[in-house]
Design a protein around this motif. Structure first.
Motif, PDB file in Angstrom:
ATOM      1  N   ARG A 124      -2.483   7.201  -8.895  1.00 59.59           N
ATOM      2  CA  ARG A 124      -1.968   6.769  -7.945  1.00 59.59           C
ATOM      3  C   ARG A 124      -3.111   5.624  -6.987  1.00 59.59           C
ATOM      4  N   TRP A 125      -2.615   4.586  -6.619  1.00 59.67           N
ATOM      5  CA  TRP A 125      -3.705   3.610  -6.177  1.00 59.67           C
ATOM      6  C   TRP A 125      -3.491   3.707  -4.575  1.00 59.67           C
ATOM      7  N   ARG A 126      -4.549   3.416  -3.867  1.00 63.31           N
ATOM      8  CA  ARG A 126      -4.857   3.352  -2.645  1.00 63.31           C
ATOM      9  C   ARG A 126      -3.996   2.252  -1.903  1.00 63.31           C
ATOM     10  N   ASP A 127      -3.870   2.476  -0.542  1.00 59.33           N
ATOM     11  CA  ASP A 127      -2.725   2.072  -0.025  1.00 59.33           C
ATOM     12  C   ASP A 127      -2.676   0.309  -0.237  1.00 59.33           C
ATOM     13  N   PRO A 128      -1.476  -0.222   0.351  1.00 58.54           N
ATOM     14  CA  PRO A 128      -0.304  -0.012   1.022  1.00 58.54           C
ATOM     15  C   PRO A 128       0.431   1.113  -0.050  1.00 58.54           C
ATOM     16  N   ALA A 131       5.764  -1.150  -1.322  1.00 59.83           N
ATOM     17  CA  ALA A 131       5.951  -2.601  -1.812  1.00 59.83           C
ATOM     18  C   ALA A 131       4.763  -2.652  -3.029  1.00 59.83           C
ATOM     19  N   VAL A 134       4.958  -5.199  -5.778  1.00 59.37           N
ATOM     20  CA  VAL A 134       4.271  -6.773  -5.881  1.00 59.37           C
ATOM     21  C   VAL A 134       2.838  -6.647  -6.677  1.00 59.37           C
ATOM     22  N   TRP A 135       2.080  -5.370  -6.438  1.00 57.31           N
ATOM     23  CA  TRP A 135       0.703  -5.748  -6.693  1.00 57.31           C
ATOM     24  C   TRP A 135       0.380  -4.586  -7.933  1.00 57.31           C
ATOM     25  N   THR A 138      -0.329  -5.927 -11.277  1.00 58.24           N
ATOM     26  CA  THR A 138      -1.782  -6.817 -11.324  1.00 58.24           C
ATOM     27  C   THR A 138      -2.883  -5.870 -11.334  1.00 58.24           C
ATOM     28  N   LEU A 139      -2.875  -4.873 -10.566  1.00 58.93           N
ATOM     29  CA  LEU A 139      -3.920  -3.815 -10.429  1.00 58.93           C
ATOM     30  C   LEU A 139      -4.063  -3.161 -11.774  1.00 58.93           C
TER      31      LEU A 139
END
Lengths: 298, 147
Positions: A124-128, A131, A134-135, A138-139
């Motif tokens: 899991r990636w940090r916020d937000p 959405a 969208v990113w 890329t991450l």
């Protein structure tokens, strides 16, 4: 209003320095690859066909015969390679030259998300929190870039990259590894697998990858009682795929519960003494890979 | 992305960045010819998209750290996943209780990297006591948004 100049017509620097940073990232990646003789991607497009087990066995077999081998687990969301190769869970040492990979069985240098995650934690990636569509990709591509470029692999004879399922992810991986020495596509005899892997072949050919090969996993089951080998699938998808596409079938690997049992305990079956048909087939696949890469005589 | 001053037909120069809150990222651009300034405000989603590229608008003061993106962005990393290099000559650097507390609030996964960056910052400037004010200064000087 006068016509605006296009982005590329405006040549003056802006001071934002974003393209320069992206270029620096790619240069770092290229520098890292310059010390790696061969990069081999083990992919499929389809999930659950045994990519990671084959990656682990290839890496272990190659390392066991004295080659300098790295194993990069590109399956960020379903990482398993570190466990299959019994990679050390000691903290990874950071130095100005990068992050030292973990060392696994037979000395394979391993990097996997599994080494970084808390126990049983998902990626899991940090916020937000909203959405993410969208990113997120890329991450994930950025994370994969760091796995390849920021790891102090040292000089390697071979880097085995275990690709995640999904042709989209294969495409992303190719943006970071544009010139792999070979892509080994793992399939099964099933028609479903044939359909998916055919798409991966189209993608890889369009990308100009020069050396593609197929490995048919679960190609038959040998009855331990009577010794007879029976097909696991009614279809013959792997051979049909090879015939239809012209991609060579390098191996047909029998289904053997011992393959999973051995990778479950971090000791790939190729490290066991000869005698198991599955281990022999995996060793033959390793030999074929080296032959094709012209690392050994045919 | 480029900002063009329409009147002057000149590319505006990046001059400043800020994180004013709510996940907003603000980048200020100015026209060297007429002096006009504009602020580009990115919403949290756009801010994250740029962060996901592993780049910093305006460039970097501090070189990109190994696996910086993963370490900054992964939500549930193992606290002891990484070990930082031993400090070169930081024997004299101390941390105030307030600074120590603030550092404790940084997720364990990335804390070692953040601590080393602040320690290096202090060592390079002959600062012997790291306080929250020193941390703020380092954040501003080094562009450590999100650390």
């Amino acid at each position: 209003m006068a016509r605006f100049r296009t982005y590329n017509e405006v040549l003056e620097p802006t001071g934002a320095k974003v393209p320069e940073q992206v270029r620096a990232q790619l240069e770092r990646l290229a520098r890292r690859f310059s010390a790696i003789r061969h990069t081999v991607i083990v992919a499929s497009g389809k999930g659950g066909v045994g990519k990671s087990a084959i990656s682990a066995n290839l890496a272990a077999a190659l390392a066991a015969e004295g080659r300098r081998v790295g194993a990069a687990d590109a399956d960020l969301n379903g990482p398993s390679l570190a466990r299959m190769l019994a990679a050390s869970t000691a903290p990874l040492a950071v130095s100005p030259n990068g992050v030292a990979p973990a060392v696994g069985v037979a000395g394979v240098r391993v990097v996997s998300m599994d080494l970084l995650l808390a126990a049983d934690a998902p990626v899991r990636w940090r916020d937000p929190g909203h959405a993410g569509f969208v990113w997120q990709s890329t991450l994930e591509t950025g994370a994969l870039r760091e796995f390849l470029a920021d790891v102090d692999w040292g000089a390697l004879d071979l880097l085995i990259v275990d690709a995640p399922p999904g042709t989209d992810k294969l495409q992303r991986l190719l943006s970071l590894v544009p010139r792999p020495s070979a892509v080994l596509l793992v399939t099964t005899p099933s028609e479903t697998a044939r359909h998916v892997v055919a798409r991966s072949i189209s993608l890889l050919r369009a990308a100009g990858v020069p050396r593609l090969a197929l490995a048919a996993n679960m190609a038959g089951y040998r009855c331990p009682a009577c010794g007879r080998t029976e097909p696991l699938f009614a279809a013959d998808g792997a051979r049909r795929l090879a015939a239809a596409t012209g991609v060579p079938l390098w191996a047909e690997l029998p289904f053997d519960p011992a393959i999973a049992a051995s990778t479950d305990v971090g000791r790939p079956i190729v490290l066991e003494p000869a005698g198991s048909p599955a281990a022999d087939a995996l060793r033959a696949l390793t030999r074929r890979l080296l032959t094709e890469l012209r690392e050994v005589d045919p | 992305m480029k900002f063009l001053c329409i009147g002057c037909d000149t590319v505006m120069d990046f001059t400043e960045r800020q994180l004013p809150g709510d996940g907003t990222f603000a980048a200020v651009f100015s026209c060297a010819r007429c002096g006009r300034e504009v602020a580009m405000l990115a919403n949290p989603m756009e801010t994250q998209l740029v962060a996901s590229l592993g780049v910093r608008i305006g460039g970097r003061t501090l070189a990109e750290q190994p696996m910086e993106l993963v370490r900054q962005q992964l939500a549930e990393g193992r606290d002891d996943a990484f070990v930082e290099p031993a400090p070169a000559s930081r024997g004299a650097i101390r941390w105030s209780d307030d600074a120590r507390q603030r550092l404790a609030n940084v997720p364990g996964f990335v804390r070692g990297m953040v601590k080393r960056i602040y320690s290096d910052y202090a060592a390079e400037r002959g600062i012997s006591l790291i306080t929250p004010e020193v941390m703020d200064r380092a954040r501003a000087d080094l562009g450590l948004e999100g650390m």
